[in-house]
Scaffold this motif. Structure first.
Motif, PDB file in Angstrom:
ATOM      1  N   LEU A 176      11.631   8.687  -2.442  1.00  0.00           N
ATOM      2  CA  LEU A 176      12.139   8.302  -1.125  1.00  0.00           C
ATOM      3  C   LEU A 176      11.468   9.049   0.034  1.00  0.00           C
ATOM      4  CD1 LEU A 176      15.952   7.877  -1.956  1.00  0.00           C
ATOM      5  CD2 LEU A 176      14.154   6.130  -1.870  1.00  0.00           C
ATOM      6  N   HIS A 177      10.408   9.826  -0.274  1.00  0.00           N
ATOM      7  CA  HIS A 177       9.859  10.674   0.794  1.00  0.00           C
ATOM      8  C   HIS A 177       9.380   9.855   1.995  1.00  0.00           C
ATOM      9  CE1 HIS A 177       5.811   9.722  -0.702  1.00  0.00           C
ATOM     10  NE2 HIS A 177       5.349  10.253   0.409  1.00  0.00           N
ATOM     11  N   ASP A 178       8.804   8.680   1.748  1.00  0.00           N
ATOM     12  CA  ASP A 178       8.344   7.845   2.868  1.00  0.00           C
ATOM     13  C   ASP A 178       9.265   6.645   3.101  1.00  0.00           C
ATOM     14  OD1 ASP A 178       6.168   9.311   3.778  1.00  0.00           O
ATOM     15  OD2 ASP A 178       4.721   8.304   2.471  1.00  0.00           O
ATOM     16  N   SER A 179      10.537   6.786   2.753  1.00  0.00           N
ATOM     17  CA  SER A 179      11.449   5.628   2.835  1.00  0.00           C
ATOM     18  C   SER A 179      11.671   5.157   4.270  1.00  0.00           C
ATOM     19  CB  SER A 179      12.796   5.949   2.181  1.00  0.00           C
ATOM     20  OG  SER A 179      13.398   7.048   2.822  1.00  0.00           O
TER      21      SER A 179
ATOM     22  N   ALA B  24       2.420  17.016  -3.620  1.00  0.00           N
ATOM     23  CA  ALA B  24       2.181  15.764  -4.342  1.00  0.00           C
ATOM     24  C   ALA B  24       1.828  14.650  -3.352  1.00  0.00           C
ATOM     25  CB  ALA B  24       3.410  15.378  -5.159  1.00  0.00           C
ATOM     26  N   ASP B  25       2.448  14.667  -2.192  1.00  0.00           N
ATOM     27  CA  ASP B  25       2.172  13.680  -1.151  1.00  0.00           C
ATOM     28  C   ASP B  25       0.694  13.744  -0.759  1.00  0.00           C
ATOM     29  OD1 ASP B  25       2.593  11.771   0.820  1.00  0.00           O
ATOM     30  OD2 ASP B  25       3.264  13.238   2.304  1.00  0.00           O
ATOM     31  N   MET B  26       0.173  14.945  -0.749  1.00  0.00           N
ATOM     32  CA  MET B  26      -1.205  15.136  -0.318  1.00  0.00           C
ATOM     33  C   MET B  26      -2.213  14.930  -1.445  1.00  0.00           C
ATOM     34  SD  MET B  26      -1.937  18.288   2.106  1.00  0.00           S
ATOM     35  CE  MET B  26      -3.627  18.573   2.520  1.00  0.00           C
TER      36      MET B  26
ATOM     37  N   GLU C 164       0.826  -1.212   0.000  1.00  0.00           N
ATOM     38  CA  GLU C 164       0.000   0.000   0.000  1.00  0.00           C
ATOM     39  C   GLU C 164       0.865   1.269   0.000  1.00  0.00           C
ATOM     40  OE1 GLU C 164      -2.367   0.041   3.485  1.00  0.00           O
ATOM     41  OE2 GLU C 164      -3.919   1.319   2.584  1.00  0.00           O
ATOM     42  N   ARG C 165       1.896   1.242   0.817  1.00  0.00           N
ATOM     43  CA  ARG C 165       2.783   2.403   0.923  1.00  0.00           C
ATOM     44  C   ARG C 165       3.551   2.609  -0.390  1.00  0.00           C
ATOM     45  NH1 ARG C 165       2.476   6.843   3.414  1.00  0.00           N
ATOM     46  NH2 ARG C 165       1.204   5.530   4.740  1.00  0.00           N
ATOM     47  N   PHE C 166       3.922   1.508  -1.016  1.00  0.00           N
ATOM     48  CA  PHE C 166       4.641   1.623  -2.288  1.00  0.00           C
ATOM     49  C   PHE C 166       3.725   2.183  -3.380  1.00  0.00           C
ATOM     50  CE2 PHE C 166       6.492  -0.110  -6.278  1.00  0.00           C
ATOM     51  CZ  PHE C 166       7.703   0.556  -6.216  1.00  0.00           C
ATOM     52  N   LEU C 167       2.481   1.731  -3.353  1.00  0.00           N
ATOM     53  CA  LEU C 167       1.490   2.236  -4.312  1.00  0.00           C
ATOM     54  C   LEU C 167       1.309   3.753  -4.149  1.00  0.00           C
ATOM     55  CD1 LEU C 167      -0.097   0.230  -6.159  1.00  0.00           C
ATOM     56  CD2 LEU C 167      -2.097   0.729  -4.752  1.00  0.00           C
ATOM     57  N   HIS C 168       1.209   4.175  -2.906  1.00  0.00           N
ATOM     58  CA  HIS C 168       1.107   5.616  -2.613  1.00  0.00           C
ATOM     59  C   HIS C 168       2.338   6.341  -3.141  1.00  0.00           C
ATOM     60  CE1 HIS C 168       1.264   9.381  -0.348  1.00  0.00           C
ATOM     61  NE2 HIS C 168       2.355   8.957   0.277  1.00  0.00           N
ATOM     62  N   THR C 169       3.501   5.750  -2.922  1.00  0.00           N
ATOM     63  CA  THR C 169       4.747   6.376  -3.370  1.00  0.00           C
ATOM     64  C   THR C 169       4.772   6.531  -4.889  1.00  0.00           C
ATOM     65  OG1 THR C 169       5.960   5.523  -1.468  1.00  0.00           O
ATOM     66  CG2 THR C 169       7.256   6.116  -3.408  1.00  0.00           C
TER      67      THR C 169
ATOM     68  N   CYS D   2      11.176  17.731   5.253  1.00  0.00           N
ATOM     69  CA  CYS D   2      10.008  18.548   5.634  1.00  0.00           C
ATOM     70  C   CYS D   2       8.734  18.160   4.893  1.00  0.00           C
ATOM     71  CB  CYS D   2      10.322  20.027   5.486  1.00  0.00           C
ATOM     72  SG  CYS D   2      10.632  20.568   3.812  1.00  0.00           S
ATOM     73  N   HIS D   3       8.661  16.939   4.361  1.00  0.00           N
ATOM     74  CA  HIS D   3       7.473  16.608   3.562  1.00  0.00           C
ATOM     75  C   HIS D   3       6.220  16.439   4.417  1.00  0.00           C
ATOM     76  CE1 HIS D   3       7.797  12.190   4.477  1.00  0.00           C
ATOM     77  NE2 HIS D   3       6.506  12.248   4.262  1.00  0.00           N
ATOM     78  N   THR D   4       6.362  16.202   5.715  1.00  0.00           N
ATOM     79  CA  THR D   4       5.185  16.043   6.572  1.00  0.00           C
ATOM     80  C   THR D   4       4.814  17.344   7.271  1.00  0.00           C
ATOM     81  OG1 THR D   4       5.827  13.744   6.966  1.00  0.00           O
ATOM     82  CG2 THR D   4       4.192  14.677   8.456  1.00  0.00           C
TER      83      THR D   4
ATOM     84  N   GLY E 273      -4.202   8.541  -5.434  1.00  0.00           N
ATOM     85  CA  GLY E 273      -4.744   7.605  -4.454  1.00  0.00           C
ATOM     86  C   GLY E 273      -5.415   8.287  -3.262  1.00  0.00           C
ATOM     87  N   ARG E 274      -5.194   9.576  -3.085  1.00  0.00           N
ATOM     88  CA  ARG E 274      -5.819  10.305  -1.957  1.00  0.00           C
ATOM     89  C   ARG E 274      -7.269  10.588  -2.271  1.00  0.00           C
ATOM     90  NH1 ARG E 274      -2.154   9.722   2.159  1.00  0.00           N
ATOM     91  NH2 ARG E 274      -0.280  10.999   1.885  1.00  0.00           N
ATOM     92  N   ASN E 275      -8.126  10.419  -1.267  1.00  0.00           N
ATOM     93  CA  ASN E 275      -9.545  10.685  -1.551  1.00  0.00           C
ATOM     94  C   ASN E 275     -10.270  11.368  -0.394  1.00  0.00           C
ATOM     95  OD1 ASN E 275      -9.588   8.602   0.188  1.00  0.00           O
ATOM     96  ND2 ASN E 275     -10.474   7.098  -1.226  1.00  0.00           N
TER      97      ASN E 275
HETATM   98 FE    FE Z   1       3.638  10.035   1.679  1.00  0.00          FE
END
Ligand code: FE
Ligand code: DGI
Ligand code: FE
Length: 375
Positions: A243-246, A316-318, A211-216, A298-300, A322-324
């Protein structure tokens, strides 16, 4: 009368299904005797692009007895203007040529090199995209009284498909069966095309949940769509978003805290993975670039004085597909229209979300919020 020949030029990097469908459809619609695929020349060692030889080889899978491949433009070497290459095409294929161009190109046709000369040498077929036809018909009127062999707008509307997005998907190991011919996919895999980020992608995939990879993957695709527009370096955007959520692996990152590499007050909070992610990217993935590491950091939380790259990754993270969450569509619209406004709107949405859930807000997030609402 010489044969009626359609000339279909492009980068074909790689050739995709819509290219093939368009070629076949135009062949029928225009009753060409032959349609010539004319790949453009890329300078050798052009970064992040397949070579001339590979693009020719991929196009060979697309040819048949009516769809013919020409290496004329590739062999010329160096920048070629259309007006210069047309006499060579006429020499080879006769003078009954229709030159196919996309609707967006035709809207700028007056800015091409010697457009009036082109119109005297060949007919033009304009291939519109859905929703473009009316604008093109208006544009066509401007050529009413200009000497020409003919300009026609094709009835066929091709499915929109972007080679650059396909390259991004290939680099992210996203299946592209619906976008590429099987033989083209086989060739790409066999010859390791578009695999510049393979080692990073493989390693990350093995560390993250599915799931996390799909988000990435979603974040990378979303961010890259804006890289050109923001004049950001493709490579930096790719790696920072990849690599933001690595550090969101579920592994223990105490070593990072023990060495005081990140603020201790972030330990066991939802923002920890961003700070740790910058360290993981550096120590475990070998990324040295400060701008990339800072964007991951600082992505979070966001922070005051962010770089364009960091803002892009944050958004882009937000906003990835896949974000809904409620309001995400609206945020995407704002972001698409205006990058800075979009960023501030994303930041605001996060802070309001945290406030409404009575979550503790990390001080850097509050600093960022204050900084960008003053500005
Ligand atoms: Fe993320
Ligand atoms: O890692 P992702 O899930 O892709 O997204 P993210 O890195 O933006 O953050 C994950 C969560 O962290 C998200 O639900 C929002 C939350 N968050 C962001 N800033 C803060 C925060 N949570 C707290 N408690 N404090 C913050 O300042
Ligand atoms: Fe995150």
């Amino acid at each position: 009368m010489s044969e009626f020949i359609g000339i279909y030029g492009g980068a074909f990097d790689p050739p995709h299904i819509s290219h093939i469908q368009t070629a076949k459809a135009l062949l029928l619609e225009r009753k060409y005797d032959k349609l010539i695929l004319l790949p453009s020349h890329n300078p050798p060692h052009k970064m992040l692009s397949a070579t001339d030889a590979d693009r020719l080889n991929m196009l060979k899978f697309v040819t048949d007895n009516k769809i013919i491949l020409s290496d004329l433009e590739i062999k010329r070497d160096g920048v070629g203007y259309t007006v210069d290459i047309l006499p060579e095409l006429i020499k080879q294929y006769g003078d009954n040529i229709e030159f196919i161009i996309g609707g967006d190109s035709f809207l700028n046709f007056d800015k091409w090199y010697k457009p009036l000369e082109i119109l005297k040498l060949v007919k033009i077929l304009v291939v519109a995209r859905d929703g473009e036809v009316e604008k093109l018909q208006d544009k066509l009127k401007e050529y009413d009284n200009i000497p020409k062999l003919g300009i026609t707008i094709a009835k066929y509307l091709p499915k929109s498909m972007s080679s650059s997005e396909i390259r991004n998907k290939l680099r992210l190991h996203i299946v592209t069966c619906d976008l590429l011919d099987k033989k083209v996919i086989y060739y790409i895999n066999k010859h390791n095309l578009y695999n510049e980020y393979d080692s990073l992608v493989k390693k990350l995939k093995s560390q993250l949940s599915e799931e996390r990879f799909l988000h990435t993957q979603g974040v990378v695709l979303y961010a890259l769509k804006y890289a050109d527009k923001l004049k950001l370096d493709y490579n930096k955007v790719f790696i920072a978003s990849l690599l933001h959520d690595s550090a969101k692996t579920g592994l223990n990152y105490d070593y990072i805290y023990n060495k005081n590499l990140v603020p201790i007050d972030s330990k066991n909070t939802p923002v920890a993975h961003a700070f740790c992610g910058a360290v993981v990217a550096k120590l475990e993935y070998g990324i040295e670039n400060k701008e990339i590491l800072d964007a991951i950091y600082c992505h979070t939380t966001a922070k005051p004085n962010m770089s364009q790259l960091a803002k892009l990754i944050y958004c882009a993270d937000m906003l990835e597909e896949g974000r809904n969450f409620d309001g995400v569509e609206k945020l995407r619209e704002i972001f698409d229209k205006d990058f800075e406004q979009g960023f501030v709107a994303c930041l605001k949405q996060t802070v309001e979300f945290l406030k409404s859930g009575n979550k503790e807000i990390y001080h850097l997030t509050l600093d960022a919020y204050e900084f960008y609402n003053k500005a």
